[in-house]
Design a protein around this motif. Sequence first.
Motif, PDB file in Angstrom:
ATOM      1  N   PRO A 381       0.552  -0.803  -0.129  1.00 26.04           N
ATOM      2  CA  PRO A 381       0.144   0.263   0.224  1.00 26.04           C
ATOM      3  C   PRO A 381       1.002   1.554   0.162  1.00 26.04           C
ATOM      4  O   PRO A 381       1.791   1.441   0.710  1.00 26.04           O
ATOM      5  CB  PRO A 381      -0.856  -0.294   1.301  1.00 26.04           C
ATOM      6  CG  PRO A 381      -0.782  -1.317   1.240  1.00 26.04           C
ATOM      7  CD  PRO A 381       0.385  -2.030   1.066  1.00 26.04           C
ATOM      8  N   GLU A 383       0.358   6.210  -1.651  1.00 29.14           N
ATOM      9  CA  GLU A 383      -0.492   6.942  -2.204  1.00 29.14           C
ATOM     10  C   GLU A 383      -0.027   7.209  -3.498  1.00 29.14           C
ATOM     11  O   GLU A 383       1.239   6.838  -4.183  1.00 29.14           O
ATOM     12  CB  GLU A 383       0.471   8.718  -2.009  1.00 29.14           C
ATOM     13  CG  GLU A 383      -1.130   9.263  -2.493  1.00 29.14           C
ATOM     14  CD  GLU A 383      -0.641  10.820  -1.540  1.00 29.14           C
ATOM     15  OE1 GLU A 383      -1.163  11.944  -2.175  1.00 29.14           O
ATOM     16  OE2 GLU A 383       1.156  10.971  -1.549  1.00 29.14           O
ATOM     17  N   LEU A 417      -5.130   5.630  -0.626  1.00 26.16           N
ATOM     18  CA  LEU A 417      -4.277   4.621  -0.755  1.00 26.16           C
ATOM     19  C   LEU A 417      -4.419   3.414  -1.154  1.00 26.16           C
ATOM     20  O   LEU A 417      -5.763   2.954  -1.688  1.00 26.16           O
ATOM     21  CB  LEU A 417      -4.434   4.337   0.627  1.00 26.16           C
ATOM     22  CG  LEU A 417      -3.699   5.326   2.074  1.00 26.16           C
ATOM     23  CD1 LEU A 417      -4.202   4.458   3.091  1.00 26.16           C
ATOM     24  CD2 LEU A 417      -1.977   4.756   1.953  1.00 26.16           C
ATOM     25  N   ILE A 432      -6.346   8.229   2.614  1.00 27.00           N
ATOM     26  CA  ILE A 432      -4.578   8.604   3.801  1.00 27.00           C
ATOM     27  C   ILE A 432      -5.608   8.923   5.147  1.00 27.00           C
ATOM     28  O   ILE A 432      -5.020   8.935   6.367  1.00 27.00           O
ATOM     29  CB  ILE A 432      -3.908   9.570   2.945  1.00 27.00           C
ATOM     30  CG1 ILE A 432      -2.789   9.000   2.314  1.00 27.00           C
ATOM     31  CG2 ILE A 432      -3.204   9.662   4.532  1.00 27.00           C
ATOM     32  CD1 ILE A 432      -1.754   9.602   1.706  1.00 27.00           C
ATOM     33  N   ASN A 442      -2.889  -0.134  11.298  1.00 27.33           N
ATOM     34  CA  ASN A 442      -3.484   0.453   9.902  1.00 27.33           C
ATOM     35  C   ASN A 442      -4.879  -0.895   9.698  1.00 27.33           C
ATOM     36  O   ASN A 442      -4.948  -1.822   9.790  1.00 27.33           O
ATOM     37  CB  ASN A 442      -2.768   0.824   8.949  1.00 27.33           C
ATOM     38  CG  ASN A 442      -1.802   1.067   9.093  1.00 27.33           C
ATOM     39  OD1 ASN A 442      -1.196   1.975  10.231  1.00 27.33           O
ATOM     40  ND2 ASN A 442      -0.638   1.896   7.998  1.00 27.33           N
ATOM     41  N   TYR A 444      -8.420  -0.093   7.135  1.00 21.32           N
ATOM     42  CA  TYR A 444      -8.929   0.259   5.638  1.00 21.32           C
ATOM     43  C   TYR A 444     -10.237  -0.152   6.121  1.00 21.32           C
ATOM     44  O   TYR A 444     -10.546  -1.309   6.154  1.00 21.32           O
ATOM     45  CB  TYR A 444      -7.849  -0.270   4.408  1.00 21.32           C
ATOM     46  CG  TYR A 444      -6.683  -0.315   4.351  1.00 21.32           C
ATOM     47  CD1 TYR A 444      -5.735   1.113   3.838  1.00 21.32           C
ATOM     48  CD2 TYR A 444      -6.102  -1.713   4.576  1.00 21.32           C
ATOM     49  CE1 TYR A 444      -4.304   1.235   4.101  1.00 21.32           C
ATOM     50  CE2 TYR A 444      -4.214  -1.237   4.799  1.00 21.32           C
ATOM     51  CZ  TYR A 444      -3.599   0.015   4.549  1.00 21.32           C
ATOM     52  OH  TYR A 444      -1.941  -0.050   4.781  1.00 21.32           O
TER      53      TYR A 444
END
Length: 535
Positions: A381, A383, A417, A432, A442, A444
């Motif tokens: 992962p 940007e 992301l 993000i 983290n 998602y």
Amino acid sequence: MSEPSYSHGTSSTPLLGDTVGANLDRAVAAFGDREALVDVASGRRWTYAEFGAAVDEVARGLLAKGVAKGDRVGIWAVNCPEWVLVQYATARIGVVMVNINPAYRAHELSYVLRQAGISLLVASLAHKGSDYRALVGQVRGSCPDLRETVYIGDPSWDGFVAGAGAVPPGRTAAIAAELSCDDPINIQYTSGTTGFPKGATLSHHNILNNGYWVGRTVGYTEQDRVCLPVPFYHCFGMVMGNLGATSHGACIVIPAPSFDPAATLRAVQEERCTSLYGVPTMFIAELNLPDFGSYDLSSLRTGIMAGSPCPVEVMKRVVAEMHMAEVSICYGMTETSPVSLQTRRDDDLEHRTGTVGRVLPHIEVKIVDPATGVTVPRGTPGELCTRGYSVMLGYWDEPEKTAEAVDPGRWMHTGDLATMREDGYVEIVGRIKDMIIRGGENIYPREIEEFLYGHPKIRDVQVVGVPHERYGEEVLACVIPLDPADPPTLEEVRAFCADRLAHYKAPARLRILDAFPMTVSGKVRKVELRETYGG
């Protein structure tokens, strides 16, 4: 060793070097007798020859009002033929059209009028309880550049069009001959979640090519009829829709002034549309109509779904029950005109629901470590960044904010992301700023949303992070139940997640809602969900 997360689109077909006006002239010459525009609500229709003449008339009307190349003309209106005519007329004479969100109130309207220096405003009379004339009256004193407002459906529009008679017919062609495809012709304000929106400034080259390549990727020809229930004020409607259609000689079909699921399916049936656009929530609303099965949608073959991820079950129904075997997923942002990634006509169901496609021709994408800017290996992962003809000229009159978004290498940093698969297809794993960090983990939201769509009591779900004293953030699931009389409980949702999702991803909180707060372009306002239910 894994390949880097970088891909570029190659093609033996070159980019278009036309202006929007020159490209329309080519379509008029090639497809003059074919339909270009249909407005279902009013029953009005234009062939390409008639549409070209109407565009020229509106362009001369603008010239009669003293508007010149580089001036800004605002369009603050719901979907209607006049919106489309203003779009092509401004481009024909090099005027910068400024799209204004129909949902804007006085404060937002005043900001855009002043920030863009709009001299002439074309507006609807009303929309969803807003009296546009009254709102313009409220802000006129604070907008010194605004000379005049023309209202669609009002004598002022008729007078505006009649003014074209004072301008020689050849005048627009003479101006068009002096335009460059790199001239700015469009400002679209991105809906910022903090502070005021920024005006992404786009050129003929930006939006004409993007519309063309999106349309080419779904196989448009002059035989296609494209139903557009998505708003024109956004790139989805005016670029992927209008320019995607006219650059291939296809027909634009406007089903209603704003989204109405029944009116949309009626338009597809009556106009024998071959393509239908929408965000997933629009398709969900259409599929859930009590009389959905009574509509003849057999003319459909393709369409575009964008704006947010499509749940697998929804995609299955769109393909099977709406006949959209070649439906395409697009990913992009206003600042990139908008599309960078798109699924292909023959992609399987998994690629259409698990990814947002692969890079379009003449565009580059890469995925970088947000902290270092270094391209990450595939499967990691980071940007998503994009570069090419589609990247905006900049934010209108805001060089510092432009520099924050577009780096010295001309890469646009999307703020999304993503991961790139080995086959070059890209998965969006979140924003993000939407990523939830719970006790150092983290999370998602997209992954949890996809999983919860499989719950038998859940129709739609959005996951957001909300403050937690110990962990920093925790997971909140906002759910629209399949049966409002029998919504899922938090215990049921957590039990559904047990042994199938990591414990820290299971929702700690649950909210049952009737609907999600949405932007006009159909995106869920997660920031509003966080603010409203995060306490």
